[in-house]
Design a protein around this motif. Structure first.
Motif, PDB file in Angstrom:
ATOM      1  N   ASN A  82       0.833  -1.205   0.000  1.00  0.00           N
ATOM      2  CA  ASN A  82       0.000   0.000   0.000  1.00  0.00           C
ATOM      3  C   ASN A  82       0.870   1.258   0.000  1.00  0.00           C
ATOM      4  O   ASN A  82       0.350   2.364   0.023  1.00  0.00           O
ATOM      5  CB  ASN A  82      -0.883   0.027   1.265  1.00  0.00           C
ATOM      6  N   ASN A  83       2.195   1.063  -0.012  1.00  0.00           N
ATOM      7  CA  ASN A  83       3.149   2.135   0.268  1.00  0.00           C
ATOM      8  C   ASN A  83       3.742   2.719  -1.022  1.00  0.00           C
ATOM      9  O   ASN A  83       4.520   2.051  -1.712  1.00  0.00           O
ATOM     10  CB  ASN A  83       4.271   1.585   1.152  1.00  0.00           C
ATOM     11  N   PRO A  84       3.421   3.960  -1.363  1.00  0.00           N
ATOM     12  CA  PRO A  84       3.954   4.555  -2.600  1.00  0.00           C
ATOM     13  C   PRO A  84       5.470   4.736  -2.570  1.00  0.00           C
ATOM     14  O   PRO A  84       6.118   4.670  -3.613  1.00  0.00           O
ATOM     15  CB  PRO A  84       3.237   5.890  -2.701  1.00  0.00           C
ATOM     16  N   LYS A  85       6.065   4.941  -1.386  1.00  0.00           N
ATOM     17  CA  LYS A  85       7.523   5.071  -1.296  1.00  0.00           C
ATOM     18  C   LYS A  85       8.206   3.778  -1.735  1.00  0.00           C
ATOM     19  O   LYS A  85       9.216   3.794  -2.449  1.00  0.00           O
ATOM     20  CB  LYS A  85       7.945   5.419   0.127  1.00  0.00           C
ATOM     21  N   LYS A  86       7.671   2.664  -1.308  1.00  0.00           N
ATOM     22  CA  LYS A  86       8.249   1.371  -1.683  1.00  0.00           C
ATOM     23  C   LYS A  86       8.175   1.175  -3.191  1.00  0.00           C
ATOM     24  O   LYS A  86       9.137   0.726  -3.825  1.00  0.00           O
ATOM     25  CB  LYS A  86       7.508   0.245  -0.963  1.00  0.00           C
ATOM     26  N   ILE A  87       7.061   1.533  -3.767  1.00  0.00           N
ATOM     27  CA  ILE A  87       6.883   1.414  -5.221  1.00  0.00           C
ATOM     28  C   ILE A  87       7.901   2.286  -5.948  1.00  0.00           C
ATOM     29  O   ILE A  87       8.580   1.832  -6.876  1.00  0.00           O
ATOM     30  CB  ILE A  87       5.449   1.812  -5.623  1.00  0.00           C
ATOM     31  N   ASP A  88       8.032   3.530  -5.524  1.00  0.00           N
ATOM     32  CA  ASP A  88       8.967   4.461  -6.171  1.00  0.00           C
ATOM     33  C   ASP A  88      10.409   3.985  -6.025  1.00  0.00           C
ATOM     34  O   ASP A  88      11.190   4.032  -6.988  1.00  0.00           O
ATOM     35  CB  ASP A  88       8.814   5.859  -5.576  1.00  0.00           C
ATOM     36  N   ASP A  89      10.780   3.533  -4.833  1.00  0.00           N
ATOM     37  CA  ASP A  89      12.161   3.109  -4.598  1.00  0.00           C
ATOM     38  C   ASP A  89      12.519   1.877  -5.415  1.00  0.00           C
ATOM     39  O   ASP A  89      13.607   1.791  -5.996  1.00  0.00           O
ATOM     40  CB  ASP A  89      12.381   2.822  -3.113  1.00  0.00           C
ATOM     41  N   LEU A  90      11.627   0.913  -5.469  1.00  0.00           N
ATOM     42  CA  LEU A  90      11.896  -0.301  -6.250  1.00  0.00           C
ATOM     43  C   LEU A  90      11.934   0.012  -7.744  1.00  0.00           C
ATOM     44  O   LEU A  90      12.759  -0.536  -8.482  1.00  0.00           O
ATOM     45  CB  LEU A  90      10.846  -1.372  -5.945  1.00  0.00           C
ATOM     46  N   SER A  91      11.064   0.889  -8.190  1.00  0.00           N
ATOM     47  CA  SER A  91      11.065   1.279  -9.606  1.00  0.00           C
ATOM     48  C   SER A  91      12.367   1.974  -9.964  1.00  0.00           C
ATOM     49  O   SER A  91      12.974   1.701 -11.002  1.00  0.00           O
ATOM     50  CB  SER A  91       9.876   2.194  -9.906  1.00  0.00           C
ATOM     51  N   SER A  92      12.826   2.870  -9.091  1.00  0.00           N
ATOM     52  CA  SER A  92      14.075   3.589  -9.336  1.00  0.00           C
ATOM     53  C   SER A  92      15.274   2.659  -9.362  1.00  0.00           C
ATOM     54  O   SER A  92      16.280   2.949 -10.011  1.00  0.00           O
ATOM     55  CB  SER A  92      14.277   4.664  -8.260  1.00  0.00           C
ATOM     56  N   ALA A  93      15.165   1.526  -8.663  1.00  0.00           N
ATOM     57  CA  ALA A  93      16.265   0.563  -8.604  1.00  0.00           C
ATOM     58  C   ALA A  93      16.247  -0.424  -9.767  1.00  0.00           C
ATOM     59  O   ALA A  93      17.087  -1.319  -9.813  1.00  0.00           O
ATOM     60  CB  ALA A  93      16.228  -0.194  -7.283  1.00  0.00           C
ATOM     61  N   GLY A  94      15.301  -0.262 -10.710  1.00  0.00           N
ATOM     62  CA  GLY A  94      15.326  -1.087 -11.914  1.00  0.00           C
ATOM     63  C   GLY A  94      14.141  -1.989 -12.134  1.00  0.00           C
ATOM     64  O   GLY A  94      14.063  -2.670 -13.157  1.00  0.00           O
ATOM     65  N   LEU A  95      13.184  -2.003 -11.205  1.00  0.00           N
ATOM     66  CA  LEU A  95      11.997  -2.836 -11.367  1.00  0.00           C
ATOM     67  C   LEU A  95      10.892  -1.975 -11.973  1.00  0.00           C
ATOM     68  O   LEU A  95      10.178  -1.278 -11.262  1.00  0.00           O
ATOM     69  CB  LEU A  95      11.568  -3.423 -10.025  1.00  0.00           C
ATOM     70  N   THR A  96      10.773  -2.049 -13.287  1.00  0.00           N
ATOM     71  CA  THR A  96       9.907  -1.117 -14.008  1.00  0.00           C
ATOM     72  C   THR A  96       8.633  -1.755 -14.538  1.00  0.00           C
ATOM     73  O   THR A  96       7.854  -1.089 -15.214  1.00  0.00           O
ATOM     74  CB  THR A  96      10.680  -0.501 -15.183  1.00  0.00           C
ATOM     75  N   GLN A  97       8.409  -3.041 -14.242  1.00  0.00           N
ATOM     76  CA  GLN A  97       7.221  -3.706 -14.779  1.00  0.00           C
ATOM     77  C   GLN A  97       6.305  -4.207 -13.665  1.00  0.00           C
ATOM     78  O   GLN A  97       5.645  -5.233 -13.804  1.00  0.00           O
ATOM     79  CB  GLN A  97       7.641  -4.867 -15.686  1.00  0.00           C
TER      80      GLN A  97
END
Length: 272
Positions: A222-237
């Motif tokens: 439910n955490n947008p920070k977790k989503i943003d951090d993982l996306s920035s680290a290369g998980l884009t899908q």
């Protein structure tokens, strides 16, 4: 936490394929020594068959332990000092916390489409004691159940250094007293002069990339920070699925604070 492997045991585990080293992008590293001291290198030990029993249900999973090479290098020095002194008077040196993270693989997600993924921050009070001041224990049990029931299986990354959103257990205990005096969970962190959320998801992203690659997956959060951090680290899908569990009268105020901080939690989710 004193973490050490005798060199000959380490060599046996490497030869058996049970101990590998991965970089921040999830790829295996063959050489023992990195030329870049700042590079993220994670030592990954497993798989270790692990029968689980959570919330009355039984599961068979594979467990992996993960620790940064920089952490292990510190331990090597402590081990040398321990051997030299015969083990006397070193308890205080061996006591500092080391973040040994875990990956729990359920099913065969690497071979299936769109697996479920949960990145779970450790919470002693919730995960172990069953505290209802938060929802952490219920979220962990629910994630295991959801992944085990899903045809695509999945993986749980358990982040050991994340107690209290990164402030540690001692400070977290102090924040509970501040919360009892009227502050919410984020305000209490800040009253101690600490960030509201100082968690680092870099290692989690590296482990997910190692096990699953950068391919479609469903993140339980439910955490947008977790989503943003993982996306920035290369998980884009990634797509996300809400993960509200364990709502009670004891944690409704805590969940409301998360909601006001931007978590994707609706009023109906926390109605009791």
């Amino acid at each position: 936490m004193f973490t050490y492997l005798k060199p000959d045991v380490r060599e046996r585990l490497v030869a058996a394929g049970k101990l590998v080293r991965i970089s921040g992008d999830g790829s295996c590293i063959d050489n023992e020594n990195s030329t870049d001291e700042d590079a993220l290198i994670i030592n990954l030990l497993g798989p270790i068959p692990l029968p689980l029993r959570l919330a009355g249900n039984s599961y068979q999973v594979n467990w992996y332990a993960a620790v940064r090479s920089t952490e292990l290098e510190k331990v090597e020095g402590l081990a040398a000092a321990l051997r030299k002194s015969g083990g006397q008077n070193l308890f205080a040196d061996l006591a500092p916390s080391m973040a040994v993270n875990s990956a729990v693989v359920i099913g065969n997600p690497e071979n299936l489409e769109n697996p479920l993924v949960r990145v779970h921050s450790n919470c002693l009070t919730g995960d172990v004691f069953g505290s209802q001041r938060c929802e952490c224990g219920a979220q962990l049990a629910s994630a295991v159940s959801r992944i085990a029931d899903d045809p695509s299986g999945g993986i749980i990354i358990y982040m050991a250094g994340h107690e209290g959103r990164g402030i540690g257990l001692w400070a977290k205990a102090a924040t509970y007293l501040l919360q009892d005096a009227g502050e919410n969970t984020y305000q209490a962190n800040q009253s101690l002069g600490l960030p509201a959320d100082s968690r680092d998801f870099t290692d989690a992203a590296a482990l997910i990339l190692y096990f699953l690659g950068n391919r479609p997956m469903r993140l339980l959060t439910n955490n947008p920070k977790k989503i943003d951090d993982l996306s920035s680290a290369g998980l884009t899908q990634m797509t996300t699925q809400g993960h509200v569990a364990g709502v009670s009268k004891w944690n409704k105020r805590y969940l409301s604070a998360k909601q006001s901080w931007g978590h994707k939690i609706s009023d109906s989710d926390i109605a009791t």
